[in-house]
Design a protein around this motif. Structure first.
Motif, mmCIF file in Angstrom:
data_model
loop_
_atom_site.group_PDB
_atom_site.id
_atom_site.type_symbol
_atom_site.label_atom_id
_atom_site.label_comp_id
_atom_site.label_asym_id
_atom_site.label_seq_id
_atom_site.Cartn_x
_atom_site.Cartn_y
_atom_site.Cartn_z
ATOM 1 N N GLU A 66 11.167 2.273 17.995
ATOM 2 C CA GLU A 66 10.145 2.054 19.031
ATOM 3 C C GLU A 66 9.275 3.306 19.102
ATOM 4 N N GLY A 67 7.943 3.112 19.052
ATOM 5 C CA GLY A 67 7.014 4.231 19.159
ATOM 6 C C GLY A 67 6.886 5.062 17.893
ATOM 7 N N GLY A 68 7.500 4.650 16.820
ATOM 8 C CA GLY A 68 7.420 5.398 15.566
ATOM 9 C C GLY A 68 5.992 5.414 15.011
ATOM 10 N N ILE A 69 5.751 6.337 14.107
ATOM 11 C CA ILE A 69 4.448 6.461 13.459
ATOM 12 C C ILE A 69 4.642 6.253 11.961
ATOM 13 N N VAL A 70 3.883 5.321 11.403
ATOM 14 C CA VAL A 70 3.893 5.073 9.967
ATOM 15 C C VAL A 70 2.506 5.414 9.449
ATOM 16 N N GLU A 71 2.451 6.365 8.526
ATOM 17 C CA GLU A 71 1.180 6.776 7.940
ATOM 18 C C GLU A 71 1.053 6.150 6.555
ATOM 19 N N ILE A 72 -0.068 5.481 6.332
ATOM 20 C CA ILE A 72 -0.282 4.766 5.068
ATOM 21 C C ILE A 72 -1.529 5.267 4.355
ATOM 22 N N ASP A 73 -1.562 5.012 3.064
ATOM 23 C CA ASP A 73 -2.693 5.354 2.221
ATOM 24 C C ASP A 73 -3.235 4.067 1.640
ATOM 25 N N LEU A 74 -4.380 3.632 2.119
ATOM 26 C CA LEU A 74 -4.977 2.387 1.632
ATOM 27 C C LEU A 74 -5.812 2.635 0.403
ATOM 28 N N CYS A 115 0.854 -1.188 0.000
ATOM 29 C CA CYS A 115 0.000 0.000 0.000
ATOM 30 C C CYS A 115 0.890 1.239 0.000
ATOM 31 N N GLY A 116 0.250 2.384 -0.132
ATOM 32 C CA GLY A 116 0.988 3.641 -0.193
ATOM 33 C C GLY A 116 1.559 4.038 1.149
ATOM 34 N N LEU A 117 2.752 4.573 1.129
ATOM 35 C CA LEU A 117 3.418 5.096 2.325
ATOM 36 C C LEU A 117 3.385 6.617 2.241
ATOM 37 N N VAL A 118 2.730 7.251 3.214
ATOM 38 C CA VAL A 118 2.609 8.699 3.231
ATOM 39 C C VAL A 118 3.764 9.321 4.005
ATOM 40 N N SER A 119 4.051 8.762 5.188
ATOM 41 C CA SER A 119 5.136 9.303 6.001
ATOM 42 C C SER A 119 5.584 8.268 7.024
ATOM 43 N N GLY A 120 6.712 8.544 7.613
ATOM 44 C CA GLY A 120 7.257 7.688 8.649
ATOM 45 C C GLY A 120 8.522 6.984 8.211
ATOM 46 N N GLU A 121 9.377 6.709 9.182
ATOM 47 C CA GLU A 121 10.610 5.964 8.932
ATOM 48 C C GLU A 121 10.288 4.480 9.040
ATOM 49 N N VAL A 122 10.483 3.745 7.948
ATOM 50 C CA VAL A 122 10.072 2.342 7.868
ATOM 51 C C VAL A 122 11.287 1.423 7.807
ATOM 52 N N GLN A 182 10.686 2.225 -4.942
ATOM 53 C CA GLN A 182 9.322 1.949 -4.492
ATOM 54 C C GLN A 182 9.188 2.087 -2.980
ATOM 55 N N LYS A 183 10.253 1.804 -2.240
ATOM 56 C CA LYS A 183 10.216 1.903 -0.779
ATOM 57 C C LYS A 183 10.025 3.338 -0.309
ATOM 58 N N GLU A 184 10.261 4.307 -1.180
ATOM 59 C CA GLU A 184 10.050 5.702 -0.827
ATOM 60 C C GLU A 184 8.560 6.026 -0.696
ATOM 61 N N THR A 185 7.713 5.286 -1.431
ATOM 62 C CA THR A 185 6.288 5.621 -1.475
ATOM 63 C C THR A 185 5.367 4.429 -1.191
ATOM 64 N N SER A 186 5.949 3.271 -0.855
ATOM 65 C CA SER A 186 5.136 2.068 -0.622
ATOM 66 C C SER A 186 5.665 1.291 0.566
#
Length: 176
Positions: free
Chosen positions: A168-176, A135-142, A153-157
């Protein structure tokens, strides 16, 4: 390696596109010249390979030598390659369109948590080798733990069945 051990030979001899099938058999000294096969790269071409790691490494190396950019080189694994010793930790998964947030505990995956909350994500392998749960990756360190996405592709997915926030405690924002 030999016709006796090759799979699907009968099927390949009867498919409608059989005139495009070229067999390269090691014990008959017809080993594939991968650089020749992949020569003449043109923009928009892709090379896809599956099979034993040694073979796939050879195909990808030849593709790189013949000018195929990284995002045009694709691997499909039959089994999960050896993985680093990852450490799971809790992180937050945020859905961009709804601002809903979910805690993904260390012992669960993002796909597990989404399913528990009534959000269906197609999953096939659960090992990060098929790409169905991309799925789409909007923000966050993955921390990308898949074997499917190119570096570009890892820049946006993100592959949700395996990848997690880097910290630990990171936030990953996704676009479904």
């Amino acid at each position: 390696k030999s016709n006796g051990t090759a799979g699907f030979l009968d099927m390949l001899g009867s498919v409608p596109w059989k005139k495009h099938v070229h067999l390269h058999v090691s014990d008959k000294n017809t080993r594939a010249d991968l650089n020749a096969i992949l020569s003449g790269y043109q923009e928009g071409w892709h090379v896809c390979t599956c099979g034993p790691d040694r073979y796939m490494d050879g195909v990808i190396q030849a593709a790189e030598q013949q000018g195929f950019p990284e995002e045009s080189r694709h691997l499909e694994y039959f089994s999960v390659p050896e993985q680093p010793d990852y450490v799971n930790h809790n992180f937050t998964l945020k859905l961009a369109k709804t601002d809903r947030e979910f805690l993904v505990p260390a012992d669960k995956t993002a796909t597990d948590v989404l399913a528990e909350n009534g959000i269906h994500i197609d999953v096939k392998c659960s090992d990060g080798i098929c790409g169905v749960c991309k799925c789409g990756l909007v923000s966050g360190e993955v921390e990308h733990r898949d074997w499917v996405l190119s570096n570009k592709q890892k820049e946006t997915s993100i592959i949700l069945c395996q990848s997690r926030a880097k910290e630990e405690g990171g936030i990953v924002e996704i676009d479904l």
